[in-house]
Design a protein around this motif. Structure first.
Motif, mmCIF file in Angstrom:
data_model
loop_
_atom_site.group_PDB
_atom_site.id
_atom_site.type_symbol
_atom_site.label_atom_id
_atom_site.label_comp_id
_atom_site.label_asym_id
_atom_site.label_seq_id
_atom_site.Cartn_x
_atom_site.Cartn_y
_atom_site.Cartn_z
ATOM 1 N N ARG A 88 18.376 -61.689 40.115
ATOM 2 C CA ARG A 88 17.806 -61.475 38.787
ATOM 3 C C ARG A 88 17.466 -60.006 38.573
ATOM 4 N N LEU A 89 16.847 -59.386 39.555
ATOM 5 C CA LEU A 89 16.493 -57.976 39.448
ATOM 6 C C LEU A 89 17.744 -57.106 39.310
ATOM 7 N N ALA A 90 18.800 -57.456 40.018
ATOM 8 C CA ALA A 90 20.050 -56.699 39.928
ATOM 9 C C ALA A 90 20.612 -56.747 38.518
ATOM 10 N N ARG A 91 20.645 -57.938 37.926
ATOM 11 C CA ARG A 91 21.167 -58.064 36.563
ATOM 12 C C ARG A 91 20.325 -57.285 35.570
ATOM 13 N N ARG A 92 19.015 -57.346 35.719
ATOM 14 C CA ARG A 92 18.130 -56.618 34.810
ATOM 15 C C ARG A 92 18.358 -55.102 34.928
ATOM 16 N N THR A 107 27.552 -45.065 34.304
ATOM 17 C CA THR A 107 26.277 -45.782 34.347
ATOM 18 C C THR A 107 26.453 -47.173 34.942
ATOM 19 N N PHE A 108 27.447 -47.885 34.464
ATOM 20 C CA PHE A 108 27.707 -49.251 34.925
ATOM 21 C C PHE A 108 28.012 -49.292 36.411
ATOM 22 N N GLN A 109 28.921 -48.410 36.856
ATOM 23 C CA GLN A 109 29.318 -48.480 38.260
ATOM 24 C C GLN A 109 28.230 -47.949 39.190
ATOM 25 N N THR A 110 27.426 -47.001 38.721
ATOM 26 C CA THR A 110 26.388 -46.417 39.574
ATOM 27 C C THR A 110 25.339 -47.437 39.969
ATOM 28 N N VAL A 111 24.775 -48.124 38.993
ATOM 29 C CA VAL A 111 23.723 -49.092 39.297
ATOM 30 C C VAL A 111 24.281 -50.251 40.126
ATOM 31 N N ILE A 128 17.509 -45.501 37.906
ATOM 32 C CA ILE A 128 17.412 -46.952 37.745
ATOM 33 C C ILE A 128 18.098 -47.652 38.911
ATOM 34 N N GLY A 129 19.198 -47.093 39.377
ATOM 35 C CA GLY A 129 19.887 -47.655 40.530
ATOM 36 C C GLY A 129 19.030 -47.624 41.781
ATOM 37 N N VAL A 130 18.352 -46.486 42.025
ATOM 38 C CA VAL A 130 17.474 -46.378 43.196
ATOM 39 C C VAL A 130 16.343 -47.394 43.105
ATOM 40 N N ALA A 131 15.711 -47.474 41.922
ATOM 41 C CA ALA A 131 14.599 -48.404 41.740
ATOM 42 C C ALA A 131 15.056 -49.850 41.914
ATOM 43 N N THR A 132 16.171 -50.191 41.287
ATOM 44 C CA THR A 132 16.688 -51.555 41.384
ATOM 45 C C THR A 132 17.059 -51.886 42.820
ATOM 46 N N SER A 133 17.702 -50.941 43.490
ATOM 47 C CA SER A 133 18.104 -51.149 44.874
ATOM 48 C C SER A 133 16.892 -51.395 45.771
ATOM 49 N N THR A 134 15.820 -50.636 45.555
ATOM 50 C CA THR A 134 14.608 -50.807 46.358
ATOM 51 C C THR A 134 14.026 -52.204 46.180
ATOM 52 N N LEU A 135 13.889 -52.644 44.932
ATOM 53 C CA LEU A 135 13.320 -53.962 44.662
ATOM 54 C C LEU A 135 14.225 -55.082 45.183
ATOM 55 N N VAL A 136 15.534 -54.913 45.026
ATOM 56 C CA VAL A 136 16.468 -55.918 45.527
ATOM 57 C C VAL A 136 16.398 -55.994 47.059
ATOM 58 N N ALA A 137 16.326 -54.839 47.728
ATOM 59 C CA ALA A 137 16.225 -54.829 49.192
ATOM 60 C C ALA A 137 14.945 -55.512 49.663
ATOM 61 N N HIS A 138 13.811 -55.240 48.980
ATOM 62 C CA HIS A 138 12.563 -55.904 49.344
ATOM 63 C C HIS A 138 12.700 -57.424 49.195
ATOM 64 N N ALA A 139 13.330 -57.860 48.096
ATOM 65 C CA ALA A 139 13.498 -59.297 47.861
ATOM 66 C C ALA A 139 14.393 -59.933 48.923
ATOM 67 N N ALA A 170 26.721 -50.108 42.246
ATOM 68 C CA ALA A 170 26.914 -49.614 43.612
ATOM 69 C C ALA A 170 25.599 -49.575 44.379
ATOM 70 N N PHE A 171 24.523 -49.138 43.731
ATOM 71 C CA PHE A 171 23.220 -49.110 44.396
ATOM 72 C C PHE A 171 22.763 -50.521 44.760
ATOM 73 N N VAL A 172 23.015 -51.480 43.886
ATOM 74 C CA VAL A 172 22.647 -52.862 44.175
ATOM 75 C C VAL A 172 23.393 -53.362 45.410
ATOM 76 N N LEU A 173 24.671 -53.060 45.507
ATOM 77 C CA LEU A 173 25.440 -53.478 46.679
ATOM 78 C C LEU A 173 24.892 -52.856 47.962
ATOM 79 N N ARG A 174 24.415 -51.605 47.866
ATOM 80 C CA ARG A 174 23.844 -50.966 49.053
ATOM 81 C C ARG A 174 22.571 -51.676 49.494
ATOM 82 N N ALA A 175 21.820 -52.238 48.539
ATOM 83 C CA ALA A 175 20.629 -53.005 48.912
ATOM 84 C C ALA A 175 21.002 -54.216 49.753
#
Length: 473
Positions: free
Chosen positions: A312-316, A368-372, A290-301, A374-379
């Motif tokens: 919004r995508l990060a929170r979801r 779980t909380f910190q992983t996703v 979920i972190g990888v997927a969220t990070s990809t979409l956030v980076a595209h945005a 962290a991925f969002v921050l990398r985006a």
């Protein structure tokens, strides 16, 4: 809301299946070697802890390509993606040399654990074999980072599932020996390393061929021209990748040093810890996907300057992962006797693992909380502050606290927290602290991005996506 969750799920499920295939490498290793001998199982746990620390630390550096490619893809700057991919391959080659030296000569690391003679030779051989496969493993991570960054995780998943099928057959052959005229001696735990090395080379070769042949990669022109390392782009990759790699190393090395310290409690305790950690790694694959997927979409945005959508995508993504994590924890707690029994028939090892599982499930929720997050921050290409947070939380609270509690340094720790349980409890607390710190930092960063975008819109200007050499926030 449902539309965002569907977008995340569409990218997350291939990542999840692929990562479950990869983590199944470890599950199969543990299950097969557990039926070979308890000594080999303990050596596998120790050797794998060291390997994972080195591998993930280096992988984190290489995977700087993923958010960079994601933002460039969102901005439709396709030729730059090809250049970044070429530079990432050069970087992977250099890092492979460093990792090979560390793992092929593991004596300093094994000395820290005071490894018994019965375990030393098996662990040493395991690490030497995995060192040979490290260059191929890093080359494949370049392929997977690029494919995930442009939103094509299925291209990675298919290879990982195929690799698992090959791994099962090779494991059986190399661990237990045999197969008639093609017979090899039974290698036990080191046989797992040999099987993984063969699979890693196959995956690397196929991945590089696909970068040339598949239409989806054609706009990037990855191999249309040869290039030497560009120090400007290497600096950009390293500026993001080194903190990412250090974050991975801090996270995984804290677990590795747990294993090194827990080894002092004996082979049975270490084997129980190995089973607990291995099952925890299986659970981790869902928030990671979920972190990888969220990070990809956030980076595209972010690349397309849609900063409100990125938030919004990060929170979801964070909320979805945490909800699923709670469900996993409840089910696993109820089924824990059956889960442990699937790993080993050894009653002593089973008894050692049973009290660790509930603590690990609490650990999983915070993980779980910190992983996703962290991925969002990398985006956002933010990695320095998260690394500092990880260092304080995981090494200080987790490893340092675990040592004090597990070994009862001050003599006032309850008996139920002594030994391996103390290390797991402290690690859970460390992830809770890391998750809170990362989330607060993301809120600050995302708010600033949104405000800057609003100001730019009001003045009629538009800021370009961050280049690979921009400063980390």
């Amino acid at each position: 809301m449902l539309a965002d969750i569907r977008k995340i799920a569409a990218l997350a499920w291939p990542v999840l299946i692929g990562q479950l295939a990869i983590i199944a490498f470890g599950v199969i290793d543990t299950a097969m070697v557990g039926r070979y001998s308890a000594i080999d199982l303990a050596a596998l746990g120790l050797g794998n802890s060291i390997y994972i620390s080195v591998y993930l630390g280096l992988t984190g550096v290489v995977l700087a390509l993923q958010p960079i490619a994601g933002q460039l893809f969102g901005a439709r700057r396709y030729t730059e993606i090809g250049e970044e991919a070429r530079q990432a391959l050069w970087l992977a080659a250099a890092l492979a040399i460093v990792g090979f030296v560390i793992m092929y000569f593991p004596a300093p690391l094994l000395a820290i654990a005071h490894v018994p003679p019965a375990l030393y030779d098996r662990t040493d051989l395991y690490l030497r074999i995995t060192a040979i496969g490290l260059p191929a493993a890093l080359a494949f991570r370049v392929y997977s980072g690029l494919a995930n960054g442009i939103g094509m995780p299925r291209l990675v998943m298919m290879l990982q599932v195929a690799g698992l099928a090959a791994k099962i057959a090779l494991n059986y052959w190399f661990i237990f020996g045999g197969l008639g005229g093609l017979g090899v001696p039974a290698l036990g735990g080191p046989g797992c390393a040999l099987a993984s090395t063969v699979v890693n080379f196959a995956l690397a070769v196929i991945g590089l061929v696909l970068l040339v042949r598949l239409e989806v990669f054609a706009p990037f022109g990855i191999f249309k021209q040869f290039c030497w390392p560009s120090w400007r782009r290497q600096a950009g990759l390293l500026k993001l990748g080194l903190p990412m790699g250090l974050s991975f190393l801090i996270e995984v090395s804290s677990y590795a040093f747990m294993a090194l310290f827990i080894a002092r409690f004996g082979t049975t305790t270490l084997a129980g810890h190995q089973i607990t950690g291995n099952f925890g790694a299986v659970l981790y694959m869902t928030p990671m996907s979920i972190g990888v997927a969220t990070s990809t979409l956030v980076a595209h945005a972010i690349g397309a300057h849609n900063h409100d959508e990125a938030r919004r995508l990060a929170r979801r993504g964070i909320a979805t992962a945490c909800t699923i994590g709670c469900c996993y924890a409840a089910i696993s707690f109820l089924l824990r006797p059956s889960i442990i029994a699937a790993y080993t028939p050894d009653a002593a090892v089973l008894a050692a693992a049973m009290p660790l599982i509930p603590i690990m499930l609490v650990y999983h929720l915070f993980d779980t909380f910190q992983t996703v997050t962290a991925f969002v921050l990398r985006a956002y290409r933010v990695a320095v502050v998260p690394t500092i947070i990880y260092a304080i939380a995981l090494w200080g609270v987790g490893l340092g606290g675990g040592y004090l509690i597990g070994f009862n340094v001050f003599g006032n720790v309850p008996a139920w927290l002594n030994g391996a349980r103390g290390f797991w409890a402290a690690s859970a607390a460390s992830l809770a602290a890391a998750g809170c710190g990362l989330f607060l930092h993301w809120r600050s960063i995302s708010t600033r991005y949104a405000q800057e975008a609003a100001v730019a819109d009001g003045t009629g200007t538009s800021s370009a996506p961050l280049s690979s050499v921009d400063q980390d926030s």
